[in-house]
Scaffold this active site. Sequence first.
Site, PDB file in Angstrom:
ATOM      1  N   SER A  37      48.718  86.058  42.883  1.00  0.00           N
ATOM      2  CA  SER A  37      48.330  85.051  43.874  1.00  0.00           C
ATOM      3  C   SER A  37      49.377  84.920  44.961  1.00  0.00           C
ATOM      4  O   SER A  37      49.067  84.497  46.067  1.00  0.00           O
ATOM      5  CB  SER A  37      48.190  83.656  43.268  1.00  0.00           C
ATOM      6  OG  SER A  37      47.759  83.680  41.975  1.00  0.00           O
ATOM      7  N   HIS A  77      42.192  89.625  43.993  1.00  0.00           N
ATOM      8  CA  HIS A  77      42.564  88.251  43.664  1.00  0.00           C
ATOM      9  C   HIS A  77      41.338  87.458  43.249  1.00  0.00           C
ATOM     10  O   HIS A  77      40.561  87.004  44.083  1.00  0.00           O
ATOM     11  CB  HIS A  77      43.266  87.598  44.864  1.00  0.00           C
ATOM     12  CG  HIS A  77      43.828  86.246  44.557  1.00  0.00           C
ATOM     13  ND1 HIS A  77      43.804  85.210  45.449  1.00  0.00           N
ATOM     14  CD2 HIS A  77      44.420  85.752  43.439  1.00  0.00           C
ATOM     15  CE1 HIS A  77      44.362  84.135  44.900  1.00  0.00           C
ATOM     16  NE2 HIS A  77      44.743  84.443  43.686  1.00  0.00           N
ATOM     17  N   ASN A 131      44.502  80.447  49.865  1.00  0.00           N
ATOM     18  CA  ASN A 131      45.715  79.651  49.677  1.00  0.00           C
ATOM     19  C   ASN A 131      46.397  79.330  50.999  1.00  0.00           C
ATOM     20  O   ASN A 131      47.024  78.294  51.150  1.00  0.00           O
ATOM     21  CB  ASN A 131      46.694  80.363  48.750  1.00  0.00           C
ATOM     22  CG  ASN A 131      46.414  80.005  47.299  1.00  0.00           C
ATOM     23  OD1 ASN A 131      45.827  78.971  47.016  1.00  0.00           O
ATOM     24  ND2 ASN A 131      46.809  80.872  46.388  1.00  0.00           N
TER      25      ASN A 131
HETATM   26  N1  LIG Z   1      45.919  80.895  36.617  1.00  0.00           N
HETATM   27  C1  LIG Z   1      45.383  80.947  37.831  1.00  0.00           C
HETATM   28  O1  LIG Z   1      44.795  79.990  38.313  1.00  0.00           O
HETATM   29  C2  LIG Z   1      45.461  82.229  38.635  1.00  0.00           C
HETATM   30  C3  LIG Z   1      44.533  82.442  39.646  1.00  0.00           C
HETATM   31  C4  LIG Z   1      44.581  83.651  40.370  1.00  0.00           C
HETATM   32  C5  LIG Z   1      45.552  84.588  40.084  1.00  0.00           C
HETATM   33  N2  LIG Z   1      46.458  84.349  39.103  1.00  0.00           N
HETATM   34  C6  LIG Z   1      47.448  85.403  38.821  1.00  0.00           C
HETATM   35  O2  LIG Z   1      47.059  86.095  37.659  1.00  0.00           O
HETATM   36  C7  LIG Z   1      48.198  86.532  36.940  1.00  0.00           C
HETATM   37  C8  LIG Z   1      48.143  86.025  35.509  1.00  0.00           C
HETATM   38  O3  LIG Z   1      48.089  84.625  35.519  1.00  0.00           O
HETATM   39  P1  LIG Z   1      47.556  83.800  34.260  1.00  0.00           P
HETATM   40  O4  LIG Z   1      47.363  82.401  34.731  1.00  0.00           O
HETATM   41  O5  LIG Z   1      46.408  84.507  33.642  1.00  0.00           O
HETATM   42  O6  LIG Z   1      48.830  83.864  33.294  1.00  0.00           O
HETATM   43  P2  LIG Z   1      48.884  83.693  31.701  1.00  0.00           P
HETATM   44  O7  LIG Z   1      50.247  83.257  31.393  1.00  0.00           O
HETATM   45  O8  LIG Z   1      47.727  82.888  31.220  1.00  0.00           O
HETATM   46  O9  LIG Z   1      48.678  85.177  31.163  1.00  0.00           O
HETATM   47  C9  LIG Z   1      49.600  86.217  31.327  1.00  0.00           C
HETATM   48  C10 LIG Z   1      49.428  87.202  30.204  1.00  0.00           C
HETATM   49  O10 LIG Z   1      50.158  88.384  30.508  1.00  0.00           O
HETATM   50  C11 LIG Z   1      50.780  88.837  29.325  1.00  0.00           C
HETATM   51  N3  LIG Z   1      51.907  89.686  29.715  1.00  0.00           N
HETATM   52  C12 LIG Z   1      53.142  89.330  30.115  1.00  0.00           C
HETATM   53  N4  LIG Z   1      53.859  90.426  30.414  1.00  0.00           N
HETATM   54  C13 LIG Z   1      53.069  91.496  30.193  1.00  0.00           C
HETATM   55  C14 LIG Z   1      53.242  92.895  30.313  1.00  0.00           C
HETATM   56  N5  LIG Z   1      54.375  93.419  30.745  1.00  0.00           N
HETATM   57  N6  LIG Z   1      52.197  93.687  30.014  1.00  0.00           N
HETATM   58  C15 LIG Z   1      51.032  93.154  29.576  1.00  0.00           C
HETATM   59  N7  LIG Z   1      50.816  91.844  29.444  1.00  0.00           N
HETATM   60  C16 LIG Z   1      51.827  91.026  29.742  1.00  0.00           C
HETATM   61  C17 LIG Z   1      51.152  87.593  28.567  1.00  0.00           C
HETATM   62  O11 LIG Z   1      51.298  87.885  27.179  1.00  0.00           O
HETATM   63  C18 LIG Z   1      49.929  86.706  28.842  1.00  0.00           C
HETATM   64  O12 LIG Z   1      48.913  86.896  27.878  1.00  0.00           O
HETATM   65  C19 LIG Z   1      49.401  86.085  37.733  1.00  0.00           C
HETATM   66  O13 LIG Z   1      49.801  87.127  38.577  1.00  0.00           O
HETATM   67  C20 LIG Z   1      48.855  84.936  38.536  1.00  0.00           C
HETATM   68  O14 LIG Z   1      49.545  84.731  39.742  1.00  0.00           O
HETATM   69  C21 LIG Z   1      46.426  83.194  38.355  1.00  0.00           C
END
Ligand SMILES: NC(=O)c1ccc[n+]([C@@H]2O[C@H](COP(=O)([O-])OP(=O)(O)OC[C@H]3O[C@@H](n4cnc5c(N)ncnc54)[C@H](O)[C@@H]3O)[C@@H](O)[C@H]2O)c1
Lengths: 242, 277
Positions: free
Chosen positions: B112, B133, B183
Amino acid sequence: MADKVLLVGDGPLAEETAAFFREKKVEVWSLEQAREKAVPDIAAVIDGVSGPADWKKEGLRQAEALVFEQVPIFTSALYTCAAQAASWLNHPQRVAGFSPLCLREMKTVEISRPLQAEEDSGWTARLACWERWGKSVEVVGDEPGLVFPRTLALMVNESAYVLTEKAASAKDIDTAMKKGTNHPRGPLEWADRIGVDQVGWILKGLFEELGEDRYRPAPLIRKMIYANRLGRSTGRGFHRYR
Amino acid sequence: MIGAGTMGGGVAEVLAASGCEVILYDVTREALDEGVQRIQRRLGRQMKKGRIEEAEAEEIQFRIRPTVRLEEVAPARWVIEAVVEKLDVKRELFTRLEEVVDGESVLATNTSSLSVTAIAAAVKHPERVLGLHFFNPAPVMPLVEVVSGRMTHADTMDRAVSFIAALGKEPVRVKDTPGFLVNRIARPFHSEAYRMVGDGVADKEQLDRILRSAGFKMGPFELQDLIGIDINYAASTSVYDGFFQEPRFRPHPDQRQMVESGALGRKAGRGHYRHGG
Ligand SMILES: NC(=O)c1ccc[n+]([C@@H]2O[C@H](COP(=O)([O-])OP(=O)(O)OC[C@H]3O[C@@H](n4cnc5c(N)ncnc54)[C@H](O)[C@@H]3O)[C@@H](O)[C@H]2O)c1
């Protein structure tokens, strides 16, 4: 008996304001009509002019001369704050700012109180006409653009910068805001509806009055106004219309 | 699908529901199992609501193959990364991915706030890297920003737009700029609201009321309580820094103070408004 209002200004936004009053069965008088035939029972003056300041001043002064001293004067606060408009008049305490944007759609009307009316005990009572016209009144601080116009104009301004950078298309910008964060309209189609010139006035008012860089109108917006790309009313704004 | 967290699990479900075979990878067995269980629970709820048949829910689950071995993602044509929001972690991951998958595959990041270009620069063929995204919750939100990094090939963008449309989502194209579209353009909706309240133009309830009356489903303050005041603050600071402190994006001190005070929104029971008991 039906209310009568004296409307200052013409152009699409003033016309839409007039249309709102007619829907509410309020008689709309123009300055010209009121000059020809004196109307003793005007309920309120409605100034639908955003800018330039000279035009507003001229229109407001003429209107003030045509109505009794206690008649409230509602002046569009998109570009000027109510205190500035009040400064041009003989009886500044009867002035209130208002937002003419989306007047027909919104169930609230934003009103602002000029500093000159701070101690006027009759000021609030003069807002009662809006309740009669079916609006719930929100009294907000006296700054250009009030709340909704200011919020929208800044999102349009940001979108104009995105367009300038060629980072995305107008259509994709609108889609993104509707589908990505549930906005009822995309900022650019919204600007085309209210008029790109109105967005320009709001930004100019904020920039001049608050003097901060964050309100600087995007050059693209200024150029669109020069080129008469004002939106739906002229057939072309950020989008094209037939 | 790399990462089985909030976004990874959600996107995996979207992909599987539209008929893709999905390999779901996460670093630890626990994170993976949790991710799979979340998908199962969501599908279960949809079944109860009568939105999908049992057979369909089973098929969707069947199409998702969980693994903790990165080599198993080798057959993937599309790789979408949704791991923690840390540049070095993502860059390292992309370097490894490039070795595992076929040269024709597209590598996408769901970041993001990081630069797609900076992530892409970690690999030998950055022209096949872009941003996809998705928004949270991915199975519900229709929009996907398809983000073109500095080195992304036009053909990669075209393929990605068609791919997203085929999933039944709404793709928009945007260049790799801080905050992308949503955003970035939503910044004034939030920051100007803080500002107006701070300067006494309106109070929070009133400001929310006015913007609802203008047609927004929620005003900025109730919306922030829902998404998390910390999350919104993080978006503000990342766009502000991304543009080298451009004044248009300057966050408001009250934003930080809300976060410091622990009033993070609904999840904390209090935010701009009180929630729960
Ligand atoms: N949560 C939101 O609202 C949202 C919205 C859009 C984009 N994003 C983006 O999506 C991505 C993930 O966010 P999230 O909210 O799902 O996070 P999260 O913490 O829920 O999930 C992240 C996952 O990645 C895993 N992980 C960590 N390092 C890793 C690696 N090296 N290889 C494989 N897996 C690994 C962790 O074990 C975890 O299960 C981020 O880049 C975030 O910016 C999040």
